[in-house]
Design a protein around this motif. Structure first.
Motif, mmCIF file in Angstrom:
data_model
loop_
_atom_site.group_PDB
_atom_site.id
_atom_site.type_symbol
_atom_site.label_atom_id
_atom_site.label_comp_id
_atom_site.label_asym_id
_atom_site.label_seq_id
_atom_site.Cartn_x
_atom_site.Cartn_y
_atom_site.Cartn_z
ATOM 1 N N VAL A 13 3.290 -13.420 70.920
ATOM 2 C CA VAL A 13 4.111 -14.288 69.570
ATOM 3 C C VAL A 13 5.101 -15.296 70.411
ATOM 4 C CG1 VAL A 13 5.700 -13.655 67.969
ATOM 5 C CG2 VAL A 13 4.270 -12.021 68.467
ATOM 6 N N ARG A 14 5.233 -16.295 69.868
ATOM 7 C CA ARG A 14 6.014 -17.282 70.489
ATOM 8 C C ARG A 14 7.493 -16.972 70.523
ATOM 9 N NH1 ARG A 14 4.858 -22.023 71.389
ATOM 10 N NH2 ARG A 14 3.063 -22.649 69.811
ATOM 11 N N MET A 29 8.530 -9.572 78.140
ATOM 12 C CA MET A 29 9.133 -10.883 77.752
ATOM 13 C C MET A 29 8.356 -11.671 78.709
ATOM 14 S SD MET A 29 11.026 -9.774 75.272
ATOM 15 C CE MET A 29 11.989 -11.321 74.986
ATOM 16 N N ARG A 30 8.059 -12.993 78.290
ATOM 17 C CA ARG A 30 7.341 -13.891 79.175
ATOM 18 C C ARG A 30 8.574 -15.057 79.044
ATOM 19 N NH1 ARG A 30 1.772 -12.536 80.005
ATOM 20 N NH2 ARG A 30 2.175 -10.258 80.703
ATOM 21 N N PRO A 31 8.267 -16.144 79.880
ATOM 22 C CA PRO A 31 9.102 -17.539 79.571
ATOM 23 C C PRO A 31 9.116 -18.003 78.312
ATOM 24 C CG PRO A 31 8.214 -17.428 81.964
ATOM 25 C CD PRO A 31 7.409 -16.212 81.064
ATOM 26 N N LEU A 86 3.112 -8.203 72.906
ATOM 27 C CA LEU A 86 3.208 -6.773 72.482
ATOM 28 C C LEU A 86 1.800 -6.148 73.047
ATOM 29 C CD1 LEU A 86 4.207 -7.713 68.790
ATOM 30 C CD2 LEU A 86 5.659 -6.609 70.507
ATOM 31 N N LEU A 87 2.069 -4.800 73.601
ATOM 32 C CA LEU A 87 0.698 -4.229 74.038
ATOM 33 C C LEU A 87 0.617 -2.890 73.237
ATOM 34 C CD1 LEU A 87 1.357 -4.804 77.706
ATOM 35 C CD2 LEU A 87 -0.372 -5.848 76.323
ATOM 36 N N GLY A 88 -0.373 -2.761 72.458
ATOM 37 C CA GLY A 88 -0.589 -1.362 71.794
ATOM 38 C C GLY A 88 -1.912 -0.762 72.300
#
Length: 85
Positions: free
Chosen positions: A22-23, A41-43, A48-50
């Motif tokens: 997600v942006r 969290m990325r820059p 999300l990992l399910g």
């Protein structure tokens, strides 16, 4: 219409692991809306990992993303425990 052995996209039925991008970066309030998922969290995005999600759970997560006004970048089925041949 009964359950097919594979969906139109070729994904076998059952559970699988998914990565949903997600942006933007989530604040704590948004993270709590996805409590059943691991959040990275990325820059410039949030991942999300399910694990072991069935199709109904995946669609529920995608509905929440839309309802919160978040921009969906990518949904990817991960290889591994989710029934890969």
């Amino acid at each position: 219409m009964g359950r097919a052995h594979a969906s139109a996209a070729g994904t076998p039925p059952g559970r699988a692991d998914f990565e949903i991008r997600v942006r933007g970066r989530f604040g704590e309030a948004f993270r709590s809306a996805f409590g059943e998922l691991a959040v990275e969290m990325r820059p410039a995005e949030t991942v999300l990992l399910g694990a072991e999600l069935d199709q109904a759970a995946l669609y529920g997560i995608l509905d929440r993303i839309q309802a919160l006004g978040l921009e969906l970048l990518e949904v990817r089925r991960l290889p591994g425990a989710g029934g890969e041949a």
